[in-house]
Design an enzyme around this catalytic site. Structure first.
Site, PDB file in Angstrom:
ATOM      1  N   ARG A  30      77.100  18.239  62.596  1.00 32.43           N
ATOM      2  CA  ARG A  30      76.733  19.617  62.273  1.00 32.43           C
ATOM      3  C   ARG A  30      77.874  20.323  61.522  1.00 32.43           C
ATOM      4  NH1 ARG A  30      71.948  20.181  64.510  1.00 32.43           N
ATOM      5  NH2 ARG A  30      71.558  18.899  66.349  1.00 32.43           N
ATOM      6  N   ASP A  31      77.483  21.115  60.526  1.00 30.88           N
ATOM      7  CA  ASP A  31      78.459  21.876  59.754  1.00 30.88           C
ATOM      8  C   ASP A  31      79.140  22.900  60.669  1.00 30.88           C
ATOM      9  OD1 ASP A  31      78.736  22.467  56.422  1.00 30.88           O
ATOM     10  OD2 ASP A  31      79.522  23.989  57.792  1.00 30.88           O
ATOM     11  N   ILE A  32      80.443  23.080  60.497  1.00 28.37           N
ATOM     12  CA  ILE A  32      81.209  24.000  61.337  1.00 28.37           C
ATOM     13  C   ILE A  32      80.839  25.458  61.041  1.00 28.37           C
ATOM     14  CG2 ILE A  32      83.216  24.357  59.819  1.00 28.37           C
ATOM     15  CD1 ILE A  32      84.985  23.761  62.296  1.00 28.37           C
ATOM     16  N   ASN A  88      77.137  19.248  46.417  1.00 26.01           N
ATOM     17  CA  ASN A  88      77.892  19.972  45.401  1.00 26.01           C
ATOM     18  C   ASN A  88      78.918  19.043  44.758  1.00 26.01           C
ATOM     19  OD1 ASN A  88      76.612  22.474  46.038  1.00 26.01           O
ATOM     20  ND2 ASN A  88      77.961  22.700  47.813  1.00 26.01           N
ATOM     21  N   VAL A  97      85.228  20.197  50.185  1.00 29.68           N
ATOM     22  CA  VAL A  97      85.760  18.996  50.833  1.00 29.68           C
ATOM     23  C   VAL A  97      85.472  17.828  49.892  1.00 29.68           C
ATOM     24  CG1 VAL A  97      85.646  17.450  52.824  1.00 29.68           C
ATOM     25  CG2 VAL A  97      85.375  19.922  53.160  1.00 29.68           C
ATOM     26  N   HIS A 101      79.309  14.628  50.593  1.00 30.01           N
ATOM     27  CA  HIS A 101      78.495  14.949  51.769  1.00 30.01           C
ATOM     28  C   HIS A 101      77.194  15.561  51.301  1.00 30.01           C
ATOM     29  CE1 HIS A 101      81.486  18.016  50.807  1.00 30.01           C
ATOM     30  NE2 HIS A 101      80.548  18.920  51.058  1.00 30.01           N
ATOM     31  N   HIS A 103      74.399  18.008  52.292  1.00 29.06           N
ATOM     32  CA  HIS A 103      74.009  19.071  53.204  1.00 29.06           C
ATOM     33  C   HIS A 103      72.512  18.932  53.491  1.00 29.06           C
ATOM     34  CE1 HIS A 103      77.575  21.821  52.518  1.00 29.06           C
ATOM     35  NE2 HIS A 103      77.633  21.130  51.404  1.00 29.06           N
TER      36      HIS A 103
END
Ligand code: 5GP
Ligand code: ZN
Length: 115
Positions: A30-32, A88, A97, A101, A103
């Protein structure tokens, strides 16, 4: 493994994170800073900095990131209503980052075009 890469450290277990999905070649967590009720990041275990760095031999793992995303969406209960996958590339697109990744965002209506 890139020693100064946050997501490589997560893959290596050096930063404790609960994986919502894992396989031999990808992990997801999970994204922070979630931007939707479901916001999961799917990443390859292999360090690939940006989309521009994807090599022909990475094609299988890139495809697997999407089969992982679809399984995560089903498990999160967002598959039927709909969800968005975003990767992205570089600062101009909002990449912060530099380990690719995907999303996976859902659980609320998504607008188009993205900002
Ligand atoms: P980007 O901006 O590169 O497309 O996405 C990077 C994402 O990683 C952001 O949504 C950000 O909230 C997330 N993130 C950054 N650091 C961490 C962290 O330490 N743990 C988790 N789970 N997510 C992170
Ligand atoms: Zn990395």
């Amino acid at each position: 493994m890139s020693s100064d890469c946050l997501f490589c450290k997560i893959v290596a277990g050096e930063i404790p994170v609960e994986f919502v999905y894992e396989s031999d070649t990808v992990v997801a967590f999970r994204d922070i800073s979630p931007q939707a009720p479901t916001h999961v990041l799917v990443i390859p275990r292999k360090h690939i900095a940006t989309i521009n760095d994807i090599a022909p031999e990475d094609e299988a793992v890139i495809g697997h990131m999407y089969t992982a995303a679809k399984e995560i969406a089903a498990a999160e209960g967002i598959a039927e209503d709909g969800y968005r996958t975003v990767m992205n590339c570089n600062e101009g697109a909002g990449q912060s980052v530099f380990h690719i990744h995907l999303h996976v965002l859902g659980g609320r209506p998504m607008t188009w075009p993205p900002g």
